[in-house]
Design an enzyme around this catalytic site. Structure first.
Site, PDB file in Angstrom:
ATOM      1  CB  CYS A  38      34.797  34.866  33.860  1.00 10.64           C
ATOM      2  SG  CYS A  38      35.785  36.299  33.947  1.00 10.64           S
TER       3      CYS A  38
ATOM      4  NE  ARG B 261      42.655  37.858  41.382  1.00  5.90           N
ATOM      5  CZ  ARG B 261      42.747  38.776  40.503  1.00  5.90           C
ATOM      6  NH1 ARG B 261      43.939  39.812  40.951  1.00  5.90           N
ATOM      7  NH2 ARG B 261      42.076  38.810  39.559  1.00  5.90           N
TER       8      ARG B 261
ATOM      9  CD  GLN C 127      37.775  42.110  38.610  1.00  4.31           C
ATOM     10  OE1 GLN C 127      38.824  42.318  38.197  1.00  4.31           O
ATOM     11  NE2 GLN C 127      37.136  40.952  38.200  1.00  4.31           N
TER      12      GLN C 127
ATOM     13  CG  ASP D 173      33.688  40.770  36.133  1.00  5.43           C
ATOM     14  OD1 ASP D 173      34.256  40.939  35.135  1.00  5.43           O
ATOM     15  OD2 ASP D 173      33.883  39.478  36.578  1.00  5.43           O
TER      16      ASP D 173
ATOM     17  CG  HIS E 103      31.960  38.243  30.955  1.00  5.87           C
ATOM     18  ND1 HIS E 103      31.580  38.392  32.352  1.00  5.87           N
ATOM     19  CD2 HIS E 103      33.222  38.033  31.138  1.00  5.87           C
ATOM     20  CE1 HIS E 103      32.627  38.125  33.114  1.00  5.87           C
ATOM     21  NE2 HIS E 103      33.519  37.800  32.258  1.00  5.87           N
TER      22      HIS E 103
ATOM     23  CE  LYS F 288      46.156  41.813  30.063  1.00  8.05           C
ATOM     24  NZ  LYS F 288      45.817  41.277  31.315  1.00  8.05           N
TER      25      LYS F 288
ATOM     26  CG  HIS G 184      36.595  38.172  29.858  1.00  8.37           C
ATOM     27  ND1 HIS G 184      36.204  37.413  30.734  1.00  8.37           N
ATOM     28  CD2 HIS G 184      36.864  37.375  28.835  1.00  8.37           C
ATOM     29  CE1 HIS G 184      36.310  36.241  30.304  1.00  8.37           C
ATOM     30  NE2 HIS G 184      36.376  35.957  29.112  1.00  8.37           N
TER      31      HIS G 184
END
Length: 359
Positions: free
Chosen positions: A97, A126, A144, A146, A148, A187, A233
């Site tokens: 991000c 993680r 991911q 991912d 944006h 979200k 996101h």
């Protein structure tokens, strides 16, 4: 662990494995990586059509960026970090991000450019507790899909609506959960249920008014004033690994033809038919069909092995097929059809490409 648990099918189908030396990490085997890449390419094409530009960002960055973004304060205990001895500073593995904000910030943006949409297959790490790890569903390293969006408040409804359009068409509903906006803001989450009726978060879309402020993202509005963009996101599938686990359990290993690592096994009747089988293989390869050749002398084992590997289509290449220039196709349900060479290749090409979205 039941028979359709993805860890069972992953081993049975030779897709992936995990081991103690890489706890929470995935060793993708050739068949599993083929499945992964097919899914990745599908998402990539959908994102491109939705107006996203794919980017790539660094994996390891100075901890100071994560402190500025707020990630270190919120997630620092679960982030992998190390010291840069030469430069005397701490480094951390990303989520992507803040990196996308860095690209947005590289030049002055006009309101006329918005929305700006970036996508990335972003690798994340993680430090999950060992007791929480579960195959592909919860790992310490994952990717991911991912993405944006940097936009104005006026764009929010259209951007969220575009993301949710297919889900709404399917009649899915969502509930408002007060206080569950997590790190950034409000979200939507989309959960899938596994073989043990447990719910797992996969897709998500979330509004963020915080990160643009923390990382000084801005654009020039129609009044020639500096303004903060809204950051959205979103991930369509979420963790690629988790989504593959859900697919394997939902289909009990029998993936749809378009997703199957190997879509067709071309099996010979005898050594005399190998040359013809190779012609079939070449035609299928040129048609974009993923196929493998089984030219072993054991006839029955070829059919049994193709079924055990859950390959959806079997082509039998025998002397009659070679003489008549035909292709004999056996489907998963046992139905068989014999077609001319061209029609057979066309039939297999159509079966290999047809997704539910295109049906």
């Amino acid at each position: 662990m039941n028979d359709i648990d993805h860890r069972v099918s992953g081993n049975k189908l030779d897709l992936f494995h995990q081991q103690e030396e890489g706890a929470g990490m995935v060793f993708w085997h050739p068949r599993g990586w083929e499945l992964y890449r097919v899914l990745e390419d599908y998402v990539r094409a959908r994102m491109r059509r939705a107006g996203f530009r794919e980017i790539r960002t660094p994996q390891l960055l100075a901890r100071s960026l994560w402190e500025k973004s707020g990630h270190w304060e919120k997630f620092g205990a679960a982030m992998y970090s190390l010291a840069d001895a030469e430069e005397g500073r701490a480094l951390c593995l990303k989520p992507s991000c803040p990196c996308h904000v860095q690209i947005f910030n590289q030049r002055v943006r006009s309101y006329r450019e918005l929305p700006v949409r970036y996508s990335e297959f972003g690798a994340c790490h993680r430090d999950e507790p060992s007791g929480s790890l579960e195959g592909l569903k919860r790992t310490r390293a994952f990717v991911q899909d991912d993405a944006h969006v940097f936009c104005t408040e006026a764009h929010i409804e259209a951007e969220v609506g575009r993301f949710c359009s297919l889900l709404r068409a399917a009649g899915l509903q969502f509930d408002v959960l007060e206080g569950e906006g997590a790190f950034y803001g409000p979200k939507l989450e989309f959960h899938l249920t596994d073989s043990r009726a447990r719910s797992w978060q996969c897709g998500t879309i979330q509004l963020d008014f915080v990160l643009p402020e923390r990382l000084d993202a801005e654009f020039v509005n129609e009044r020639n004033e500096r303004e903060r963009p809204v950051m959205i996101h979103h991930a369509v599938l979420g963790s690629m690994e988790r989504f593959i686990a859900m697919l394997l359990e939902h289909h009990e290993g029998w993936l749809p033809v378009w997703l199957a690592p190997e879509q067709v096994v071309v099996a010979t009747i005898s050594d005399a038919n190998i040359a013809y089988a190779q012609q079939v293989m070449q035609a299928l390869d040129e048609a974009g069909v993923r196929s493998v050749l089984d030219s072993r002398p054991e006839r029955l084992e070829k059919i049994v092995d193709a079924r055990e590997k859950q390959v959806p289509l079997l082509v039998v290449a025998g002397s009659r097929d070679e003489r008549d220039r035909t292709i004999s196709i056996r489907m998963r349900d046992g139905q068989q059809v014999t077609l001319s060479f061209a029609d057979g290749v066309g039939h297999l090409r159509l079966a290999a490409r047809q997704t539910r979205a295109h049906a």
